[in-house]
Scaffold this motif. Structure first.
Motif, short mmCIF file in Angstrom:
data_model
loop_
_atom_site.label_atom_id
_atom_site.label_comp_id
_atom_site.label_asym_id
_atom_site.label_seq_id
_atom_site.Cartn_x
_atom_site.Cartn_y
_atom_site.Cartn_z
N ASP A 282 1.05 -1.10 0.24
CA ASP A 282 0.04 -0.39 -0.17
C ASP A 282 0.79 1.24 0.04
O ASP A 282 2.32 1.69 0.79
CB ASP A 282 -1.20 0.14 1.17
CG ASP A 282 -1.45 -1.27 0.89
OD1 ASP A 282 -2.11 -1.51 0.34
OD2 ASP A 282 -1.66 -2.16 2.74
N LEU A 283 0.21 2.47 -0.09
CA LEU A 283 1.20 3.86 -0.31
C LEU A 283 1.13 3.70 0.93
O LEU A 283 2.31 4.76 1.17
CB LEU A 283 0.21 4.77 -1.54
CG LEU A 283 0.25 4.41 -3.01
CD1 LEU A 283 -0.54 5.37 -3.61
CD2 LEU A 283 1.40 4.14 -3.25
N TRP A 284 0.33 4.25 1.72
CA TRP A 284 0.49 4.66 3.35
C TRP A 284 0.62 3.51 4.31
O TRP A 284 -1.25 2.65 3.95
CB TRP A 284 -0.57 5.34 3.74
CG TRP A 284 -0.38 5.78 5.24
CD1 TRP A 284 -1.02 5.19 5.95
CD2 TRP A 284 0.87 6.64 5.22
NE1 TRP A 284 -0.70 6.04 7.09
CE2 TRP A 284 0.26 6.51 6.84
CE3 TRP A 284 1.61 7.95 4.50
CZ2 TRP A 284 1.21 7.50 7.66
CZ3 TRP A 284 2.78 8.24 5.43
CH2 TRP A 284 2.21 7.96 7.00
N PRO A 285 1.57 2.75 4.92
CA PRO A 285 2.20 3.38 4.99
C PRO A 285 3.45 2.75 4.59
O PRO A 285 4.55 3.24 4.69
CB PRO A 285 2.25 3.14 6.77
CG PRO A 285 1.87 1.80 6.69
CD PRO A 285 0.76 1.78 5.89
N ALA B 224 -3.04 -8.62 -6.29
CA ALA B 224 -2.01 -8.99 -5.77
C ALA B 224 -1.75 -6.88 -5.88
O ALA B 224 -1.53 -7.05 -6.96
CB ALA B 224 -1.15 -9.69 -5.79
N PHE B 225 -1.53 -6.32 -4.62
CA PHE B 225 -0.86 -5.10 -4.68
C PHE B 225 0.43 -4.64 -4.33
O PHE B 225 0.59 -5.94 -3.73
CB PHE B 225 -1.70 -4.56 -3.75
CG PHE B 225 -3.34 -4.13 -3.78
CD1 PHE B 225 -3.40 -2.90 -4.75
CD2 PHE B 225 -4.34 -5.21 -3.57
CE1 PHE B 225 -5.04 -3.19 -5.04
CE2 PHE B 225 -5.79 -4.84 -3.97
CZ PHE B 225 -5.52 -4.23 -4.97
N TYR B 226 0.59 -3.88 -4.85
CA TYR B 226 2.24 -3.67 -4.14
C TYR B 226 2.65 -2.32 -4.92
O TYR B 226 2.52 -1.41 -6.04
CB TYR B 226 3.14 -4.54 -5.34
CG TYR B 226 4.57 -4.77 -4.88
CD1 TYR B 226 4.60 -5.06 -3.44
CD2 TYR B 226 6.38 -3.71 -5.57
CE1 TYR B 226 6.15 -5.29 -2.91
CE2 TYR B 226 7.16 -3.43 -5.20
CZ TYR B 226 7.39 -4.65 -4.02
OH TYR B 226 8.46 -5.02 -2.97
N PHE B 227 3.43 -1.46 -4.44
CA PHE B 227 3.40 0.23 -3.83
C PHE B 227 2.19 0.65 -4.51
O PHE B 227 1.81 1.27 -5.32
CB PHE B 227 4.85 0.48 -5.08
CG PHE B 227 5.78 0.31 -4.47
CD1 PHE B 227 6.26 1.22 -4.11
CD2 PHE B 227 6.02 -0.56 -5.10
CE1 PHE B 227 7.31 1.32 -3.72
CE2 PHE B 227 7.90 -1.06 -4.91
CZ PHE B 227 8.27 0.58 -4.38
N GLY B 228 0.61 -0.56 -4.02
CA GLY B 228 -0.49 1.11 -4.23
C GLY B 228 -0.73 0.32 -5.36
O GLY B 228 -2.12 1.04 -5.54
N ALA B 229 -0.99 -0.37 -6.32
CA ALA B 229 -1.37 -0.67 -7.53
C ALA B 229 -1.74 -2.16 -7.60
O ALA B 229 -0.82 -3.18 -7.03
CB ALA B 229 -0.17 0.42 -8.60
#
Lengths: 61, 263
Positions: A32-35, B115-120
């Motif tokens: 996730d972008l945060w955190p 699956a998510f990575y760096f919010g994407a």
């Protein structure tokens, strides 16, 4: 000055490497972008840069 | 000052190397981390569904479905709702997911795993979830990291969703976590790359200190003895250095070589 800058740069990279390693070992999530990205990566880069700059300044004396 | 410093760091050989090395290594690490995540994992071929415009939310129910549940190798994914209770996935393991729900008469839905990575959402797999005449819908998916299981490991955030096939609207979704574990915890390509990169940067810092020690050392320590002079015997007092000239006259110029003197 260049030696201090080089050490600070190495510290920034080392801070990023540590955060990525913690993610690879399952202790930190970068999904996730945060955190994940905003906090851990930026914090790791800043702290690594500061530590590297301090070490570089110590070594250049 | 900042512009001058930046310009100086770009011009100075060592400073420029440090500046651009930070950019290169950071970019390489981020690209490698993001680019190696499989965009299509080893899941059965399904119907491509566009990504939702809104971010996923855990356990959002709509009127069209009820009794939604997803199992991960027979275990409900709600048991891995936080990173501390993530499902462990071994190297090369294929996981069976079963999406189940009760259809209340809405449009057809598809089951999706992201699956998510760096919010994407870098990995998105969908399978059809047909509804039986009894109203019970089921979607089965076999999922794994595929060939990248030997490259990646660590904690990843996944979202299982039931999506309306006609317009791509998310009918229900739930998030959970997995912990992909490589053999001996470090034997994955990206981890080895990171360890090598860290070792190289540590060596860079150490070499900075070594360079400074060399710079501070007196010249005699690295110039070596003058040819033709024997080293003093051990225990003897070293000879005093020659007296410096008292006048400010320039040092004598070497005599030009004589032409034809040897013949």
């Amino acid at each position: 000055v260049s030696d201090v800058g080089e050490a600070a740069g190495s510290g920034v990279v080392l801070g990023l490497v540590v955060v990525f390693l913690l993610q690879q070992l399952g202790w930190v999530s970068l999904s996730d972008l945060w955190p994940g990205v905003v906090l851990y990566l930026v914090l790791g880069a800043v702290l690594g840069g500061i530590v590297g700059w301090l070490i570089g300044r110590q070594l250049s004396r | 000052v900042g512009t001058a410093s930046l310009r100086g760091s770009m011009v100075h050989p060592r400073g420029g190397f440090a500046f651009w090395r930070v950019l290169l290594w950071a970019t390489a690490a981020i690209l490698l981390a993001g680019g190696l995540v499989p965009t299509t994992a080893a899941a059965p071929a399904g119907t491509a569904v566009p990504l939702p415009s809104a971010p996923p939310h855990p356990s959002i129910g709509f009127a069209g479905l009820e009794n939604e549940a997803v199992t991960w190798n027979g275990v409900n994914i709600s048991q891995a709702s936080d990173p501390g209770s993530a499902f462990s996935v071994g190297t090369g393991a294929t996981v069976g997911l079963v999406f189940s729900f009760t259809d209340l008469g809405g449009p057809n839905v598809t089951a999706r795993l992201q699956a998510f990575y760096f919010g994407a959402a870098l990995s998105s797999n969908t399978v059809p979830a047909p509804v039986a005449p009894t109203g019970h819908g089921t979607g089965t998916m076999n999922w794994s990291f595929g060939d990248f299981t030997y490259v990646l490991q660590g904690l990843y955030h996944l979202t299982a969703s039931l999506v309306y096939a006609n317009n791509g609207t998310v009918a229900w979704s739930e998030s959970f976590w997995i912990n992909e574990q490589a053999p001996y915890r470090i034997v994955s390509g990206f981890t080895i790359f990171l360890l090598a990169l860290g070792a190289a940067e540590l060596y860079g810092i150490a070499s900075t200190g070594r360079r400074n020690r060399r710079r501070r050392a007196p010249p005699q320590s690295w110039q070596g003895p003058t040819p033709g002079t024997a080293p003093p015997p051990p225990g003897s007092t070293p000879a005093p250095p020659p007296a410096a000239p008292t006048d400010s006259s320039p040092p004598p110029m070497p005599s030009p070589p004589s032409e034809g003197g040897d013949s």
